[in-house]
Motif scaffolding. Structure first.
Motif, PDB file in Angstrom:
ATOM      1  N   HIS A   1     -14.864   3.002  -5.681  1.00 52.68           N
ATOM      2  CA  HIS A   1     -15.688   2.438  -4.611  1.00 52.68           C
ATOM      3  C   HIS A   1     -16.808   1.552  -5.140  1.00 52.68           C
ATOM      4  CE1 HIS A   1     -13.762   5.351  -1.903  1.00 52.68           C
ATOM      5  NE2 HIS A   1     -14.125   4.517  -0.957  1.00 52.68           N
TER       6      HIS A   1
ATOM      7  N   CYS B   1       0.829  -1.211   0.000  1.00 47.40           N
ATOM      8  CA  CYS B   1       0.000   0.000   0.000  1.00 47.40           C
ATOM      9  C   CYS B   1       0.859   1.255   0.000  1.00 47.40           C
ATOM     10  CB  CYS B   1      -0.929   0.015   1.210  1.00 47.40           C
ATOM     11  SG  CYS B   1      -2.182  -1.257   1.154  1.00 47.40           S
TER      12      CYS B   1
ATOM     13  N   PHE C   1      -6.950  -1.927  -5.095  1.00 54.98           N
ATOM     14  CA  PHE C   1      -7.407  -2.517  -6.343  1.00 54.98           C
ATOM     15  C   PHE C   1      -7.202  -1.487  -7.448  1.00 54.98           C
ATOM     16  CE2 PHE C   1      -9.624  -4.638  -2.940  1.00 54.98           C
ATOM     17  CZ  PHE C   1      -9.568  -5.967  -3.300  1.00 54.98           C
TER      18      PHE C   1
ATOM     19  N   ALA D   1     -15.093  -1.754  -7.367  1.00 53.94           N
ATOM     20  CA  ALA D   1     -14.268  -2.657  -6.568  1.00 53.94           C
ATOM     21  C   ALA D   1     -15.085  -3.611  -5.707  1.00 53.94           C
ATOM     22  CB  ALA D   1     -13.331  -1.857  -5.669  1.00 53.94           C
ATOM     23  N   VAL D   2     -16.375  -3.356  -5.559  1.00 57.40           N
ATOM     24  CA  VAL D   2     -17.203  -4.158  -4.642  1.00 57.40           C
ATOM     25  C   VAL D   2     -17.102  -5.660  -4.911  1.00 57.40           C
ATOM     26  CG1 VAL D   2     -19.564  -4.630  -3.867  1.00 57.40           C
ATOM     27  CG2 VAL D   2     -18.744  -2.278  -4.030  1.00 57.40           C
TER      28      VAL D   2
ATOM     29  N   SER E   1     -14.750  -7.451  -6.240  1.00 54.96           N
ATOM     30  CA  SER E   1     -13.415  -7.923  -5.866  1.00 54.96           C
ATOM     31  C   SER E   1     -13.220  -7.902  -4.356  1.00 54.96           C
ATOM     32  CB  SER E   1     -12.339  -7.055  -6.528  1.00 54.96           C
ATOM     33  OG  SER E   1     -12.401  -7.170  -7.918  1.00 54.96           O
ATOM     34  N   VAL E   2     -13.738  -6.878  -3.706  1.00 51.64           N
ATOM     35  CA  VAL E   2     -13.611  -6.763  -2.249  1.00 51.64           C
ATOM     36  C   VAL E   2     -14.380  -7.889  -1.551  1.00 51.64           C
ATOM     37  CG1 VAL E   2     -14.216  -5.340  -0.258  1.00 51.64           C
ATOM     38  CG2 VAL E   2     -13.184  -4.285  -2.272  1.00 51.64           C
TER      39      VAL E   2
ATOM     40  N   SER F   1     -12.564 -11.212  -2.207  1.00 56.51           N
ATOM     41  CA  SER F   1     -11.345 -11.278  -1.412  1.00 56.51           C
ATOM     42  C   SER F   1     -11.664 -11.517   0.065  1.00 56.51           C
ATOM     43  CB  SER F   1     -10.560  -9.973  -1.587  1.00 56.51           C
ATOM     44  OG  SER F   1      -9.429  -9.959  -0.769  1.00 56.51           O
ATOM     45  N   GLY F   2     -12.677 -10.807   0.563  1.00 55.38           N
ATOM     46  CA  GLY F   2     -13.059 -10.970   1.968  1.00 55.38           C
ATOM     47  C   GLY F   2     -13.546 -12.362   2.290  1.00 55.38           C
TER      48      GLY F   2
ATOM     49  N   CYS G   1      -3.844  -4.179   4.161  1.00 57.78           N
ATOM     50  CA  CYS G   1      -4.224  -3.046   3.334  1.00 57.78           C
ATOM     51  C   CYS G   1      -4.124  -3.497   1.885  1.00 57.78           C
ATOM     52  CB  CYS G   1      -3.256  -1.901   3.627  1.00 57.78           C
ATOM     53  SG  CYS G   1      -3.584  -0.412   2.714  1.00 57.78           S
ATOM     54  N   ARG G   2      -5.204  -3.383   1.159  1.00 58.21           N
ATOM     55  CA  ARG G   2      -5.183  -3.834  -0.231  1.00 58.21           C
ATOM     56  C   ARG G   2      -5.737  -2.748  -1.138  1.00 58.21           C
ATOM     57  NH1 ARG G   2      -7.532  -9.529  -2.038  1.00 58.21           N
ATOM     58  NH2 ARG G   2      -5.405 -10.113  -2.450  1.00 58.21           N
TER      59      ARG G   2
ATOM     60  N   GLU H   1      -9.778   0.567  -9.973  1.00 55.79           N
ATOM     61  CA  GLU H   1     -11.133   0.415  -9.460  1.00 55.79           C
ATOM     62  C   GLU H   1     -11.510   1.627  -8.619  1.00 55.79           C
ATOM     63  OE1 GLU H   1     -12.963  -1.978 -10.485  1.00 55.79           O
ATOM     64  OE2 GLU H   1     -11.466  -3.379 -11.244  1.00 55.79           O
TER      65      GLU H   1
END
Length: 78
Positions: A59, A5, A54, A62-63, A65-66, A69-70, A51-52, A57
């Motif tokens: 807000h 990051c 993208f 990126a959803v 992917s977030v 990933s989560g 901390c990642r 991307e």
């Protein structure tokens, strides 16, 4: 100690410096990395901070992917 990051943040800063100001949403990165670093330094028991970023991307885009990933992190498939 740096991580991906901070490295990315410094790359963005270098680009802005060499190209001049540009209309971008990169200003939030400083706050995000500062919060992550503060939480790491507090050393709360059981808290692991990552901390990642993208690249490319925002807000909204990126959803997926977030979330992906989560869930992978939560269920141990990452």
């Amino acid at each position: 100690m740096t991580n991906g990051c901070e490295d990315y943040l410094f790359q963005l800063e270098e680009q802005c410096f060499t190209r001049g100001p540009r209309p971008c949403g990169d200003r939030f990165l400083g706050s995000m990395t500062r919060l992550a670093q503060t939480l790491r330094l507090r050393d709360y028991p059981g808290l692991r901070v990552t901390c990642r970023i993208f690249p490319g991307e925002n807000h909204y885009s990126a959803v997926p992917s977030v979330v992906n990933s989560g869930l992978r992190h939560l269920y141990g498939t990452a």
